[in-house]
Design a protein around this motif. Structure first.
Motif, short mmCIF file in Angstrom:
data_model
loop_
_atom_site.label_atom_id
_atom_site.label_comp_id
_atom_site.label_asym_id
_atom_site.label_seq_id
_atom_site.Cartn_x
_atom_site.Cartn_y
_atom_site.Cartn_z
N SER A 335 21.22 -51.36 -15.09
CA SER A 335 22.45 -50.93 -14.44
C SER A 335 22.82 -49.54 -14.90
O SER A 335 22.54 -49.15 -16.04
CB SER A 335 23.59 -51.90 -14.75
OG SER A 335 24.81 -51.45 -14.18
N TYR A 336 23.49 -48.78 -14.01
CA TYR A 336 23.80 -47.39 -14.31
C TYR A 336 24.73 -47.22 -15.50
O TYR A 336 24.84 -46.13 -16.06
CB TYR A 336 24.40 -46.69 -13.08
CG TYR A 336 25.81 -47.07 -12.72
CD1 TYR A 336 26.90 -46.53 -13.40
CD2 TYR A 336 26.06 -47.97 -11.68
CE1 TYR A 336 28.19 -46.87 -13.06
CE2 TYR A 336 27.36 -48.32 -11.34
CZ TYR A 336 28.43 -47.77 -12.03
OH TYR A 336 29.70 -48.12 -11.70
N ASP A 337 25.41 -48.29 -15.94
CA ASP A 337 26.35 -48.16 -17.05
C ASP A 337 25.80 -48.73 -18.36
O ASP A 337 26.55 -48.88 -19.33
CB ASP A 337 27.69 -48.82 -16.71
CG ASP A 337 27.57 -50.31 -16.39
OD1 ASP A 337 26.44 -50.79 -16.17
OD2 ASP A 337 28.61 -50.98 -16.36
N ILE A 338 24.51 -49.07 -18.41
CA ILE A 338 23.91 -49.57 -19.66
C ILE A 338 23.38 -48.40 -20.46
O ILE A 338 22.50 -47.66 -20.00
CB ILE A 338 22.77 -50.57 -19.36
CG1 ILE A 338 23.33 -51.84 -18.73
CG2 ILE A 338 22.02 -50.91 -20.64
CD1 ILE A 338 22.27 -52.84 -18.29
N ARG A 339 23.92 -48.21 -21.64
CA ARG A 339 23.45 -47.17 -22.56
C ARG A 339 23.98 -47.47 -23.94
O ARG A 339 25.19 -47.49 -24.12
CB ARG A 339 23.92 -45.79 -22.09
CG ARG A 339 23.57 -44.65 -23.06
CD ARG A 339 23.79 -43.29 -22.48
NE ARG A 339 22.88 -43.07 -21.36
CZ ARG A 339 22.82 -41.92 -20.68
NH1 ARG A 339 23.64 -40.93 -21.01
NH2 ARG A 339 21.98 -41.76 -19.68
#
Length: 654
Positions: A335-339
């Motif tokens: 997902s684009y918000d996994i970091r």
């Protein structure tokens, strides 16, 4: 047929939908909040849209004008409800083919290269509805260079938001300025003027937030707007995922698990672990999985993430390592918000930062750039421990500055993605190796985890019992660097030579190994397999920590290339490999690991990229092009930067 209404002026701060829904309290954000005192000006004029009505409960917000090579957006509005729980599917019907990165979102963004008419079909389904409507726009040829802010998109309330100003013909504009349209209640973090950050506000109804950039280029002042749809979501009830999560969905809609994948792995309403019967490990379903079986378990925020992951498995896993190791996970969430990336036993899934998977600049635009929440950990310490992957005295991968919009190939991303997968899948196989799949009783994986760890049955437990790491100082420092503990006076006084004396004689392959026994296993496995499969070696060093640290300004006190080949570390690596991936032949693999190469103390990290072997020669002659590459700065990567420990209620749960 769609009906066109007169162009109207919409203040972006107004409620976007008529129906009001429940709104969650602001959840703690993993990114430090922006400074509320930053002087962000209000834009002079309201945002103007052309509104296209339809006979159904859909309206389209379209821009007043579309130009070639300029980011474009169409926003779909449901006039009778919020968009949460609804499914969106866009399809291009006419016009030159476009790259539609967000075709499952209420916000469709694209950048047309050609002028002309473009028609799109939108299908909205859910809660007993299935609506299809069409919208057409016209794109004109751009008459001059234009500013481009990437990208328009949808974000859930309370989530982190990043936007990015693009370069023009390889050059960044100057005098960058940002304004917020009237009524917008957000504060921009402009620590990087080309990449504003903010936290999406809580909203009672779906709402558009618009921000304008202006900058100078070739004697002209150019502007561009970016539009963010902040969506109202259900109250957060999960004790696990208690910060807002992006909207995700099963990559394969025909998967037998598609209806439960997101709810069991990446949901703000996940209140307890799903049972094994609801979502078993892949290896419990089949001991010889195909790539199709793996893709049945993939959750994404954008289709390109699943598509690129599948392509990687098809093209860059010739020995089947990852297919084999993936048997020990329940799902793969991208997902684009996994970091950064992590594995979590509560769900049995691995969570991948998509920065390791993008192939095009448009794909990269959809990834949130909010920094790792641990970025400020350890700021009081007087040393750094950087790492990098190296092959033939060169970086094993290219660097891609955000300012340079470029594409890359699956081969280009392989070194970083492969190392990430070896690491996260080592965690999954530490907790649930294939040898125990038939014996798992549940009812949840978490129940089996507690049974196994209570008996010290995990691979990491066994490694720690017969070959524990010794340095109490390194364990204490790791708590500061990776878990956010406050450094004490003694730890603040340590300089690089002190840390070298703690780390060098011990048996860890990397500093991150001291963050937990689980990370000790994962670091050993990752480094050994990267050396074996790709001939890629890992550099690790202890350096000073000057202000504005970079590869050319930090000085190596001590360092090694291929530390995994140390005689005292090899038996630990052999044990881990034999337990996780016995097919590879752990004894032969470890016997063939190259001896570590020492770095030259007193030289910079960058100067230590080219090393001389123990026999006194450079392993491979570096040509002039490669030599120039060796003198170029890269962003520093510090130990643990690709991974995080996922903790909740029990500090042994990762």
């Amino acid at each position: 047929m769609a009906m066109s209404r007169n162009i109207i002026s919409l203040l972006v701060s107004a409620c976007f939908l008529t129906a009001c829904g429940g709104s969650s309290d602001p959840a703690p954000s993993p990114t430090p909040p922006p400074d509320p005192n930053l002087p962000i000006s209000q834009c002079d004029n309201p945002v103007e849209w052309s509104v296209v009505e339809t006979t159904d409960n859909i309206e389209f917000l379209t821009e007043l004008a579309y130009q070639t090579d300029q980011p474009a957006v169409i926003i779909a509005k449901l006039t009778d409800k919020n968009s949460s729980g609804m499914r969106f599917q866009w399809q291009q019907i006419s016009g030159e083919p476009l790259t539609l990165i967000s075709d499952k979102s209420p916000v469709l963004n694209f950048t047309p290269a050609n002028s002309g008419d473009y028609q799109f079909k939108l299908t909205v389904s859910g809660t007993g509805q299935n609506i299809t409507q069409f919208v057409t726009i016209n794109v004109n040829n751009a008459q001059q260079s234009s500013l481009a802010v990437n990208s328009d998109h949808q974000v859930v309330e309370g989530n982190n938001v990043s936007i990015r100003l693009a370069s023009i013909n390889g050059q960044m504009p100057t005098n960058i300025d940002w304004c917020i349209y009237s009524g917008t209640d957000v504060n921009l973090d402009l620590s990087n003027p080309a990449r504003p950050l903010f936290v999406a506000p809580n909203v009672a109804q779906d709402r558009v937030i618009s921000i304008r950039a202006s900058a100078d280029f070739n004697g002209q002042t150019l502007t561009d707007d970016v539009h963010i749809l902040v969506t109202n979501e259900a109250n957060i009830s999960s004790p696990y995922f208690d910060s807002p999560l992006a909207r995700t969905y099963a990559y394969k809609t025909n998967s037998a698990y598609s209806n439960r994948l997101t709810q069991c792995t990446y949901s703000n309403t996940l209140n307890s672990s799903c049972t094994i019967s609801q979502l078993p490990l892949i290896g419990q379903q089949t001991t010889n999985p195909s790539i199709s079986n793996i893709m049945d378990r993939v959750v994404v925020s954008h289709d390109w993430m699943g598509r690129n992951f599948e392509q990687f498995l098809q093209q860059q896993d010739p020995h089947g390592d990852f297919i084999t190791l993936l048997q020990s996970v329940s799902a793969i969430v991208i997902s684009y918000d996994i970091r950064p990336s992590f594995y979590w036993v509560v769900t049995g899934a691995i969570y991948l930062d998509p920065d390791n998977l993008w192939l095009t600049s448009a794909e990269r635009d959809s990834i949130n750039e909010a920094p790792d929440y641990r970025s400020d950990f350890g700021n009081d310490l007087q040393f750094l421990m950087p790492w990098r992957h190296v092959k033939n005295n060169q970086y094993a991968y290219s660097s891609y500055p955000y300012e340079n919009r470029t594409n890359r190939t699956i081969k280009d991303l392989t070194p970083r993605l492969a190392s990430l997968l070896y690491h996260e899948l080592a965690h999954a196989n530490d907790f649930f190796p294939r040898s125990v799949h038939a014996d798992l009783q549940g009812p949840t994986l978490l129940d089996d985890f507690y049974k196994r760890t209570n008996n010290s049955a995990l691979i990491s437990d066994q490694l720690s019992n017969f070959s524990p790491l010794q340095s109490s100082e390194m364990y204490g420092l790791a708590n500061v660097s990776f878990k956010g503990e406050t450094a004490n006076a003694t730890q603040k006084s340590y300089v690089a030579s002190d840390v070298t004396s703690f780390f060098k004689p011990d048996h860890a392959s990397d500093y991150y190994a001291y963050s937990s026994t689980r990370e000790d296993v994962a670091m050993l496995f990752e480094e050994a397999l990267m050396s074996h499969r790709y001939a890629i070696l890992r550099d690790v060093a202890v350096t000073d920590a000057p202000e504005n640290a970079s590869g050319s300004t930090i000085t190596v006190n001590w360092g090694q290339r291929g530390r995994i080949g140390e005689a005292t570390i090899k038996p630990r690596a052999e044990f881990v490999i034999s337990e996780i991936l016995p097919e590879v032949g752990s004894t032969t693999l470890v016997d063939n690991l190259p001896e570590p190469l020492p770095m030259v103390a007193g030289k910079s990290w960058l100067e230590n990229l080219t090393l001389i072997s123990n026999d006194g020669f450079v392993p491979q002659k570096v040509n002039q092009v490669e030599q120039r590459s060796n003198t170029q700065e890269r962003p520093l990567e510090l130990s643990g930067s690709q991974h995080k420990i996922r903790q909740k209620e029990d500090d042994t749960v990762e």
